[in-house]
Design a protein around this motif. Structure first.
Motif, PDB file in Angstrom:
ATOM      1  N   HIS A  97       2.892 -78.370  -2.596  1.00 36.33           N
ATOM      2  CA  HIS A  97       3.242 -77.258  -4.128  1.00 36.33           C
ATOM      3  C   HIS A  97       4.593 -76.877  -4.693  1.00 36.33           C
ATOM      4  O   HIS A  97       5.125 -76.233  -5.481  1.00 36.33           O
ATOM      5  CB  HIS A  97       2.460 -75.827  -4.217  1.00 36.33           C
ATOM      6  CG  HIS A  97       2.545 -74.900  -4.724  1.00 36.33           C
ATOM      7  ND1 HIS A  97       2.936 -74.111  -4.415  1.00 36.33           N
ATOM      8  CD2 HIS A  97       1.493 -74.682  -5.861  1.00 36.33           C
ATOM      9  CE1 HIS A  97       3.705 -72.797  -5.673  1.00 36.33           C
ATOM     10  NE2 HIS A  97       2.782 -73.033  -6.068  1.00 36.33           N
ATOM     11  N   ASP A  98       5.074 -76.765  -3.144  1.00 35.03           N
ATOM     12  CA  ASP A  98       6.424 -76.237  -3.500  1.00 35.03           C
ATOM     13  C   ASP A  98       7.098 -77.665  -4.084  1.00 35.03           C
ATOM     14  O   ASP A  98       8.702 -77.449  -4.812  1.00 35.03           O
ATOM     15  CB  ASP A  98       7.383 -75.867  -2.402  1.00 35.03           C
ATOM     16  CG  ASP A  98       6.450 -74.754  -2.099  1.00 35.03           C
ATOM     17  OD1 ASP A  98       5.967 -74.035  -2.473  1.00 35.03           O
ATOM     18  OD2 ASP A  98       6.790 -73.969  -0.399  1.00 35.03           O
ATOM     19  N   LEU A  99       7.019 -78.897  -4.367  1.00 35.81           N
ATOM     20  CA  LEU A  99       7.980 -79.992  -4.183  1.00 35.81           C
ATOM     21  C   LEU A  99       7.681 -80.320  -5.791  1.00 35.81           C
ATOM     22  O   LEU A  99       8.216 -80.713  -6.170  1.00 35.81           O
ATOM     23  CB  LEU A  99       6.891 -81.319  -3.850  1.00 35.81           C
ATOM     24  CG  LEU A  99       7.867 -81.354  -2.108  1.00 35.81           C
ATOM     25  CD1 LEU A  99       6.638 -82.580  -1.563  1.00 35.81           C
ATOM     26  CD2 LEU A  99       9.328 -81.604  -1.957  1.00 35.81           C
ATOM     27  N   THR A 100       5.837 -79.428  -6.420  1.00 34.48           N
ATOM     28  CA  THR A 100       5.719 -79.791  -7.787  1.00 34.48           C
ATOM     29  C   THR A 100       5.743 -78.436  -8.487  1.00 34.48           C
ATOM     30  O   THR A 100       5.536 -79.008 -10.301  1.00 34.48           O
ATOM     31  CB  THR A 100       4.646 -80.241  -7.926  1.00 34.48           C
ATOM     32  OG1 THR A 100       3.553 -79.106  -7.019  1.00 34.48           O
ATOM     33  CG2 THR A 100       4.507 -81.585  -7.115  1.00 34.48           C
ATOM     34  N   THR A 114      18.653 -79.911   0.422  1.00 33.28           N
ATOM     35  CA  THR A 114      19.250 -82.102   0.341  1.00 33.28           C
ATOM     36  C   THR A 114      18.489 -82.507   0.039  1.00 33.28           C
ATOM     37  O   THR A 114      19.020 -84.056  -0.328  1.00 33.28           O
ATOM     38  CB  THR A 114      19.719 -82.300   2.169  1.00 33.28           C
ATOM     39  OG1 THR A 114      18.462 -81.632   2.534  1.00 33.28           O
ATOM     40  CG2 THR A 114      20.647 -81.147   2.476  1.00 33.28           C
ATOM     41  N   MET A 115      17.215 -82.506  -0.385  1.00 35.13           N
ATOM     42  CA  MET A 115      16.563 -83.636  -1.163  1.00 35.13           C
ATOM     43  C   MET A 115      16.330 -83.805  -2.862  1.00 35.13           C
ATOM     44  O   MET A 115      17.167 -83.129  -3.343  1.00 35.13           O
ATOM     45  CB  MET A 115      14.947 -83.458  -1.370  1.00 35.13           C
ATOM     46  CG  MET A 115      14.656 -83.513   0.546  1.00 35.13           C
ATOM     47  SD  MET A 115      12.869 -82.951   0.860  1.00 35.13           S
ATOM     48  CE  MET A 115      12.000 -84.333   0.304  1.00 35.13           C
ATOM     49  N   ASN A 116      17.066 -85.506  -3.148  1.00 31.70           N
ATOM     50  CA  ASN A 116      17.027 -85.507  -4.459  1.00 31.70           C
ATOM     51  C   ASN A 116      15.560 -85.838  -5.273  1.00 31.70           C
ATOM     52  O   ASN A 116      15.268 -85.477  -4.072  1.00 31.70           O
ATOM     53  CB  ASN A 116      18.611 -86.456  -4.198  1.00 31.70           C
ATOM     54  CG  ASN A 116      17.598 -88.021  -4.134  1.00 31.70           C
ATOM     55  OD1 ASN A 116      16.665 -88.530  -3.808  1.00 31.70           O
ATOM     56  ND2 ASN A 116      18.407 -88.469  -3.309  1.00 31.70           N
ATOM     57  N   GLN A 117      15.741 -86.073  -5.956  1.00 32.09           N
ATOM     58  CA  GLN A 117      14.423 -86.388  -6.857  1.00 32.09           C
ATOM     59  C   GLN A 117      13.930 -87.193  -6.438  1.00 32.09           C
ATOM     60  O   GLN A 117      12.602 -87.049  -6.598  1.00 32.09           O
ATOM     61  CB  GLN A 117      14.691 -86.456  -8.560  1.00 32.09           C
ATOM     62  CG  GLN A 117      15.528 -85.180  -9.431  1.00 32.09           C
ATOM     63  CD  GLN A 117      14.013 -84.139  -8.823  1.00 32.09           C
ATOM     64  OE1 GLN A 117      13.155 -84.138  -9.619  1.00 32.09           O
ATOM     65  NE2 GLN A 117      15.362 -83.060  -8.929  1.00 32.09           N
ATOM     66  N   ALA A 118      14.008 -87.994  -6.191  1.00 33.81           N
ATOM     67  CA  ALA A 118      13.953 -89.675  -5.581  1.00 33.81           C
ATOM     68  C   ALA A 118      12.964 -89.561  -4.463  1.00 33.81           C
ATOM     69  O   ALA A 118      12.143 -89.986  -3.923  1.00 33.81           O
ATOM     70  CB  ALA A 118      14.783 -90.835  -5.382  1.00 33.81           C
ATOM     71  N   HIS A 122       8.635 -89.291  -3.497  1.00 36.76           N
ATOM     72  CA  HIS A 122       8.951 -90.589  -2.317  1.00 36.76           C
ATOM     73  C   HIS A 122       7.528 -88.769  -1.334  1.00 36.76           C
ATOM     74  O   HIS A 122       6.261 -89.629  -0.924  1.00 36.76           O
ATOM     75  CB  HIS A 122       9.696 -90.580  -1.777  1.00 36.76           C
ATOM     76  CG  HIS A 122       9.267 -91.482  -0.584  1.00 36.76           C
ATOM     77  ND1 HIS A 122       8.571 -92.338  -0.339  1.00 36.76           N
ATOM     78  CD2 HIS A 122       9.571 -91.404   0.427  1.00 36.76           C
ATOM     79  CE1 HIS A 122       8.390 -92.786   0.737  1.00 36.76           C
ATOM     80  NE2 HIS A 122       8.646 -92.268   2.189  1.00 36.76           N
ATOM     81  N   ALA A 123       8.149 -87.910  -1.354  1.00 33.75           N
ATOM     82  CA  ALA A 123       7.650 -86.911  -0.826  1.00 33.75           C
ATOM     83  C   ALA A 123       6.741 -86.559  -1.199  1.00 33.75           C
ATOM     84  O   ALA A 123       4.849 -86.413  -0.540  1.00 33.75           O
ATOM     85  CB  ALA A 123       8.290 -86.170  -0.175  1.00 33.75           C
TER      86      ALA A 123
END
Length: 716
Positions: A97-100, A114-118, A122-123
């Motif tokens: 939910h938090d990623l999307t 620190t996470m980029n879109q790629a 992947h996550a």
């Protein structure tokens, strides 16, 4: 008493009991004032375990539901809901939910930022795959371990979710309640709803799979048991057909009945033969031989006809017996019997007249009896032959019966196994059709914030800190074996007490103490010295030498000795104060006396200055020396006798008992001994032998003086 002492300890440390809780309350206030509000969401799941409307087909006929069994079922459901794999499903949904979603449940962590879109894509792929396959992250896989660290950074991992997750059964109802507490109302509702949904799906799939496997297994087992039963039945049928056995029970019963019938008929025939022979014997006795010849000659032609008829009757009787008395032969048998009777009558009608004509009737009877006897004898032989045949048939049925019974026993066992499996199959099939179906009857929704517990936490922190302080003080009090009161000293030593002295702060000026009024503690000290002086006078009974010692050094012997000396001088007593403490000559250093022990008690009259009435202190030069090393015991006693003449009271400050013989040598010359014990000190194990020594002084020990006792309201 102990409780009262504990209250005194609490009162003594009242400042600690006030300051520490107050500081704790202040610190708690600053810690909780910025706490975020808490939101609790809850949902309910209906299990159907105790809902009778869902147990109409499989209802217990006894109507009794075991509470323990119900508790086990609910416990099992709750533990399944707490499985790590189901909590992980919630974790995956939260992070997805938090990623999307543009509006996450929580602020992003540093690792998340620190996470980029790629990396995010992947996550999402990995978490989606793990969610769909109900799998856990592999911590030994570097990539999946990094994703697990992402869950931890967001507090979405299984351990963090468990902290605020509560699952329980609502009293004795049919419902399981699931609650979750967080700082976001949407987050609380989301966690509860996802967990309930995943739990219902997992449980339903697992139960259905288990039920399907059970039904398939029982169906295969039922087919195997049915085939076994059919095989056993076919073997029995083949055996009966092969051996011509239809119904052994009926056949054996029929043969047995025939045997019993033949036996009855044989018995009756044997009876008839015996009766006929007896009757013929009686008739033969009535005939003369000559008459028999005449009769036989005249009836010869008729007798031949009778014999032929008898032979036919014998044959027909044999057939009748062999046919098991078939009614078809009965009519022919009756016809021949009638014919034989007619022939016999003809023989009777054609008798030749002779003088013995009166015996014609006997002749007829004899002939009739002979025929009947012969028929009976022949029927016995026929019956014996029939019985032999029937017994042979019966014997042939015995091995058949044993084999058939074995087959029947195998069939019975196979039938029972088949029926048991059939009943279990039907029961399982029914349960699989109407098994418990969990359903979420109440969805979780975002709720209002819970009432603030900040004030409660602050008050609770103060109460806890206060209770902690009380517990610590109680532990100290419980393990504290020090002597605080005179009663403690008496109970610990079993020795009497003369008095006690209170604590005096600062320097004690004895001259001013007796000249002017002082503050309460000084005044109390003076009163206690007077009390001790009185008690000592009562113990001395006119004697003059008083020794003062203690168990350990620095317990207040010097203060007591000097105070008593001043006290006695105030009542116009001539007082001599002797400093017998060679190790620590405090009195000598303070008073600077003119005469010393080493000079006065030395057995050399020219080496000391004579005492004057004004001399009241005898000191010592100190050092490692004892009294008996200065002079012998007899000389010292003579010196003390001289001193008793000059003085009203002689007070000796002896060394403490831990100096061993140094103290005991002084006590040899005293009339009474008092011991000073400092309050708030424990009696050591090594000091118990000193107490035993005081007990063994044969009444010379007057009592204890408790020094530095704490007072409140005039009591220690």
């Amino acid at each position: 008493m102990e409780f009262a002492n504990f209250i005194k300890v609490l009162w003594k440390h009242k400042n600690i009991l006030i300051i520490i809780p107050l500081v704790t309350i202040i610190v708690s206030f600053f810690l909780v004032k910025n706490l975020a509000d808490k939101y609790i969401s809850s949902a309910q799941i209906a299990t159907g375990i105790v809902d009778e409307s869902r147990h109409l087909l499989d209802k217990d006929p006894t109507g009794i539901i075991q509470d323990q069994q119900i508790d086990h079922e609910f416990s099992n459901l709750i533990e399944i809901m707490k499985l790590k794999k189901l909590i992980n499903q919630v974790s995956y949904q939260l992070i997805l939910h938090d990623l999307t979603s543009p509006v996450p449940f929580k602020p992003h962590s540093k690792l998340f930022e620190t996470m980029n879109q790629a990396a995010k894509k992947h996550a999402v792929d990995v978490f989606t795959y793990k969610f769909n396959h109900l799998e856990a992250l592999d911590y030994y896989n570097e990539d999946e371990n990094g994703l697990n660290e992402l869950l931890r950074s967001m507090d979405y991992d299984e351990r963090e979710l468990r902290k605020d997750l509560t699952i329980y059964r609502d009293e004795s109802s049919d419902f399981i309640t699931v609650t979750y507490e967080s700082q976001n109302p949407q987050l609380s509702a989301f966690v509860v709803n996802v967990l309930c949904k995943e739990f219902i799906n997992y449980y339903t799939h697992t139960i259905k799979q288990n039920e399907t496997d059970a039904v398939k297994f029982l169906a295969a087992l039922l087919k195997a048991k049915r085939d076994t039963l059919n095989e056993k039945t076919q073997q029995l049928q083949n055996y009966k057909i092969k051996n011509g056995v239809l119904n052994l029970d009926e056949q054996s019963k029929s043969i047995f009945d025939q045997i019993m019938t033949y036996r009855d008929q044989k018995l009756q025939a044997q009876k008839d033969v015996a009766s006929y022979n007896g009757a013929l014997a009686k008739i033969n006795d009535k005939f003369d031989p000559n008459d028999r010849k005449y009769i036989e000659a005249s009836t010869n032609k008729y007798n031949q006809a009778v014999v032929q008829t008898q032979d036919q009757l014998h044959l027909l009787t044999d057939k009748y017996v062999r046919s098991n008395f078939d009614p078809r032969y009965k009519k022919s048998l009756d016809s021949l019997t009638s014919k034989l009777a007619l022939q016999l009558n003809q023989t009777s009608d054609n008798y030749i007249s002779n003088p013995l004509v009166a015996k014609d009737d006997l002749v007829r009877q004899k002939l009739t009896l002979e025929v009947s006897r012969d028929l009976a004898k022949y029927s016995v032989q026929a019956i014996d032959q029939a019985l032999n045949n029937l017994n042979a048939k019966f014997d042939r049925l015995v091995p058949f019966d044993a084999t058939v019974k074995k087959y029947n026993f195998d069939i019975e066992i196979a039938s029972k196994e088949y029926m048991d499996v059939l009943a279990k199959y039907n029961e399982t099939n029914l349960q699989s059709t109407i098994s418990i179906k969990l359903r979420q009857v109440e969805d979780a929704a975002p709720e209002a914030a819970e009432p603030s517990k900040k004030m409660l936490l602050i008050i609770l922190s103060g109460i806890v800190s206060f209770g902690f302080c009380v517990i610590i003080l109680f532990i100290i009090f419980f393990f504290d074996d020090t002597v605080k009161e005179p009663a403690d000293l008496v109970s610990r030593t079993n020795l009497p007490l003369l008095g006690y002295l209170n604590v005096i702060s600062g320097t004690l000026d004895l001259k001013k103490l007796w000249d002017v009024e002082h503050r309460d503690k000084m005044k109390k000290f003076k009163e206690l010295i007077r009390s001790i002086r009185f008690e000592i006078d009562q113990e001395l009974h006119g004697e003059k030498v008083l020794g003062i010692t203690s168990l350990d050094g620095a317990e207040g012997k010097t203060i007591l000795a000097i105070s008593l000396a001043y006290s006695y001088s105030m009542i116009n007593k001539k007082v001599l104060l002797i400093d017998g403490n060679f190790n620590n000559p405090t009195i000598s250093n303070t008073a600077q006396p003119k005469i010393y022990i080493e000079d006065y008690f030395k057995n050399n009259p020219d080496d000391y200055e004579s005492f004057s009435n004004s001399t009241n202190v005898m000191g010592n030069h100190g050092g490692d020396v004892t009294l008996l090393e200065v002079s012998d015991e007899n000389f010292i006693r003579s010196r003390f006798n001289e001193l008793k003449v000059k003085y009203d009271i002689i007070i000796i400050e002896a060394p403490s008992l831990d100096s061993l013989n140094k103290s005991k040598e002084w006590l040899l010359f005293t009339n009474k001994v008092v011991a000073v014990f400092e309050a708030n000190k424990d009696i050591k194990k090594s000091e118990k032998e000193y107490i035993d020594y005081l007990k063994d002084l044969n009444g010379k020990f007057a009592g204890w003086i408790l020094n530095k006792a704490n007072f409140k309201d005039g009591r220690p």
